[in-house]
Design a protein around this motif. Structure first.
Motif, short mmCIF file in Angstrom:
data_model
loop_
_atom_site.label_atom_id
_atom_site.label_comp_id
_atom_site.label_asym_id
_atom_site.label_seq_id
_atom_site.Cartn_x
_atom_site.Cartn_y
_atom_site.Cartn_z
N LEU A 4 2.75 10.45 -11.80
CA LEU A 4 3.10 11.27 -10.35
C LEU A 4 1.93 10.44 -9.23
O LEU A 4 2.08 10.28 -8.02
CB LEU A 4 2.81 12.68 -9.83
N ASP A 5 -0.04 10.73 -10.06
CA ASP A 5 -0.21 10.24 -8.87
C ASP A 5 -0.55 7.99 -8.77
O ASP A 5 -0.90 7.67 -7.59
CB ASP A 5 -1.90 10.12 -10.06
N ILE A 6 0.95 7.07 -9.27
CA ILE A 6 1.04 6.21 -8.98
C ILE A 6 2.65 6.11 -8.22
O ILE A 6 2.35 5.06 -7.78
CB ILE A 6 0.93 5.67 -10.68
N VAL A 7 3.22 6.74 -7.66
CA VAL A 7 4.56 6.69 -6.99
C VAL A 7 3.72 5.80 -6.12
O VAL A 7 4.92 4.78 -5.37
CB VAL A 7 4.30 7.55 -6.98
N GLU A 8 2.55 6.24 -4.64
CA GLU A 8 2.75 6.07 -3.49
C GLU A 8 2.52 4.82 -3.34
O GLU A 8 2.98 3.60 -2.64
CB GLU A 8 1.95 7.01 -2.51
N GLN A 9 1.34 4.29 -4.69
CA GLN A 9 0.99 3.29 -4.36
C GLN A 9 2.84 1.74 -4.91
O GLN A 9 2.58 0.72 -4.32
CB GLN A 9 0.60 2.63 -5.56
N LEU A 10 3.49 2.45 -5.56
CA LEU A 10 4.49 1.41 -6.39
C LEU A 10 5.45 1.54 -4.76
O LEU A 10 5.94 0.71 -4.77
CB LEU A 10 5.59 2.56 -7.25
N GLU B 290 -1.35 -8.91 -5.01
CA GLU B 290 -2.38 -7.62 -4.75
C GLU B 290 -2.14 -6.57 -5.07
O GLU B 290 -3.14 -6.28 -5.19
CB GLU B 290 -3.37 -7.94 -3.84
N LYS B 291 -1.19 -6.27 -4.41
CA LYS B 291 -0.33 -4.78 -4.83
C LYS B 291 -0.34 -4.27 -6.02
O LYS B 291 -0.38 -2.69 -6.70
CB LYS B 291 1.02 -4.85 -4.41
N PHE B 292 -1.09 -4.95 -7.27
CA PHE B 292 -0.75 -4.91 -8.47
C PHE B 292 -1.77 -4.74 -8.97
O PHE B 292 -2.22 -3.66 -10.48
CB PHE B 292 0.25 -5.96 -9.83
N ASN B 293 -2.92 -4.38 -8.29
CA ASN B 293 -3.91 -4.82 -9.08
C ASN B 293 -4.63 -2.81 -9.31
O ASN B 293 -5.13 -3.19 -10.27
CB ASN B 293 -5.43 -4.73 -7.90
#
Length: 585
Positions: free
Chosen positions: A28-34, A260-263
């Protein structure tokens, strides 16, 4: 033409590498970045995620969908749907299909990738129609495979059929990594000449061809490709997202996504991969060009390994791989994708571990031969049909037409059991009536894995011998674990069984296996139903109980005629190979 990306890390990638064991709370903590990357879609539900959630993770798959979707504001949520199979292993009635698709959309699904394992598009009519009715995007799917009867023209014709069914886009689903660059170029360019809707290409790196094949497909006109963030890429999963974005950068196919989106995303999933490393079998991560011969799809490879481990038969892995092409040919060259991959794979496993081909035939294999899954690419021989179903005649009509409405009937059953708090709960019960009640009653336990071994989530354990003690932390929970020599029983602190096998002398199912008239299990699984009772006369060949093993229903037949003297197991019991089930005199 900018190429679009579907990210599979939240579904197919971990289904392929770690048997779909990724917990909702871990992602859940990475969904917003995805959500912020700029993907065309996030595949995050469907496939095996539904089954695994209730079978192993003690999670509500509907809540999983809602929780992930609540953090997605920009990117469409995508699911994989098996047509009339939905997310189960048999065909369901039209009213159930309509209800499921409707509820899935209400809970957050924007894009339905819908396929049929046999490419029998009669089996996707209801789900496509319903998804269009609720306003979702429908991605009609061609299941790619190699056989004497599957040609580029075959798949191009299928694309035209899908467009005529009003699909919004088309997916070429290469579930086993069989699609070569040359074949992709021919098929995609041929489809682009015949259809006007976008084309997505989905593949797995099992053979090693997928990244090169993707580039060839893009040059031929593919609009979308499926990728997985690199820690969960390669092997039997998809090509790495970062690598494909970089490969297309600066070309006319540039995705427009910044590396950079994947940093933050890549390190997050790298740490997550480490956490689940104990259940990521090296076989699932290995590039193996022999997949072109045995054609096992990425999502099944890790599950096949898991199933062989459950049956204590991992040493038979290569034998099973060799058996699968034989079974597939005998069953009419079905593409190997759920549920046909499970049907072919389970029959191959049984043929090998039983030492006799077709000695045990699961219900699903019989239903397949009956035509209940649809029309096979090549008709099965009369000899094979007779071997599997005897004198029965296969049906030729749309399988869904043979299934009476079941939603209201099973809803009533669920209500009587006290497990139907919502329409979603009813659907869960309909899909998995054997395992859903325990989950819906709140009696299921989450599987905790330490070094590949199950550890009960209830707490510490004691032993009957002189143990070596360890304190193990799993996902924030601390377990005091005592390890003992083989042959001693492990007892939970509350006096119950802690999950390991009891000592043979104390295990009734083992101790009675050598008694005269004992009927023993040939596999590990769960007793789904008992078809007889004590004192009843049974005849040789009668079904006396049904074991669910490897997600298939396996009937156990009476080895001889006689009277049932004792039934040792109960419905819901777990048995292993060699366990006594009942005594027939």
């Amino acid at each position: 033409m900018a190429v679009k990306i579907t990210e599979t890390a939240l579904r197919d990638a971990h289904q392929s590498l770690i048997a779909t064991r990724m917990r909702t709370r871990d992602i859940l903590d990475i969904v917003e970045q995805l959500d912020d990357v700029g993907y065309w879609s996030l595949e995050m539900w469907g496939g095996a995620t539904f089954d695994t959630s209730i079978r192993y993770l003690n999670e509500d798959p509907w809540q999983r969908l809602r929780d992930i979707k609540s953090r997605m504001k920009k990117t469409p949520a995508q699911m994989l749907l098996r047509g009339q199979n939905l997310v189960g292993y048999r065909h369901y009635s039209d009213d159930v299909v309509e209800k499921f698709v409707t509820k899935a959309h209400e809970n957050g699904i924007d894009i339905f990738r819908i396929f049929d394992a046999l490419n029998d598009f009669r089996n996707i009519e209801t789900s496509v129609r319903t998804a269009k009715k609720v306003g979702a995007h429908v991605q009609g799917t061609v299941s790619y495979t190699i056989s004497p009867v599957h040609t580029p023209e075959t798949f191009i014709k299928m694309a035209k059929q899908l467009e005529e069914m009003d699909c919004d886009s088309i997916c070429i689903k290469d579930m086993a990594g069989l699609l070569s660059p040359a074949a992709a170029s021919e098929i995609v360019s041929g489809m682009k000449k015949e259809v006007s809707i976008p084309i997505c290409v989905h593949s797995h790196c099992t053979s090693g061809m997928a990244p090169v094949m993707y580039y060839a497909a893009v040059e031929a006109g593919a609009d979308i490709i499926d990728t997985a963030i690199s820690p969960f890429g390669w092997g039997s999963s998809q090509p790495p997202t970062e690598a494909m974005v970089a490969s297309l950068m600066g070309t006319k196919y540039d995705t427009g996504i910044s590396l950079e989106k994947f940093n933050e995303i890549t390190p997050f999933f790298r740490n997550l991969k480490d956490k689940y490393n104990s259940i990521c079998d090296p076989i699932s991560e290995t590039i193996d060009a022999n997949v072109i011969l045995y054609q096992i799809p990425g999502g099944m490879l890790s599950n096949l390994v898991s199933q062989l481990k459950e049956q204590n038969a991992l040493d038979k892995y290569m034998d099973v791989l060799a058996e699968m092409p034989r079974v597939r040919e005998e069953l009419g060259y079905p593409p190997l994708v759920t549920p046909t991959s499970q049907i072919v794979g389970t029959q191959a496993v049984l043929n090998v571990i039983m030492g006799e081909r077709y000695k045990v035939i699961p219900k699903e294999v019989k239903d397949y031969a009956r035509g209940y899954y649809g029309k096979t690419p090549v008709p099965m021989s009369p000899e094979m049909i007779s071997l599997i179903i005897g004198d029965e005649q296969p049906i030729t009509v749309r399988p869904g037409d043979q299934i009476p409405p079941e939603y209201e009937k099973m809803k009533k059953e669920a209500e009587e059991m006290g497990i139907a708090k919502s329409e979603e709960d009813v659907l869960t019960y309909i899909l998995y009536p054997a395992i859903a009640p325990k989950f819906l009653k709140g009696e299921a336990e989450e599987e905790e894995l330490v070094c590949g071994c199950s550890i009960p989530s209830s707490g510490s354990v004691n032993t009957a011998g002189i143990p070596t003690e360890y304190r193990v932390e799993v996902d924030g929970s601390v377990f005091d674990v005592k390890v003992e020599p083989t042959g001693y029983s492990i007892v939970a602190a509350d006096g119950g069984n802690a999950g390991s096998k009891a000592a043979p002398a104390a295990d009734e199912k083992k101790s009675k296996a050598d008694l005269p008239g004992a009927v023993v299990s040939s596999m590990q699984g769960m007793i789904l139903s008992i078809k007889t009772k004590v004192g009843e006369q049974v005849n040789e060949g009668d079904t006396i109980c049904v074991i669910e093993a490897m997600k298939m229903e396996n009937a156990v037949s009476a080895p001889k005629s006689g009277v049932v003297k004792e039934i040792i197991v109960a419905e819901g019991d777990t048995v292993t190979g060699g366990d006594a089930l009942m005594i027939i005199e």
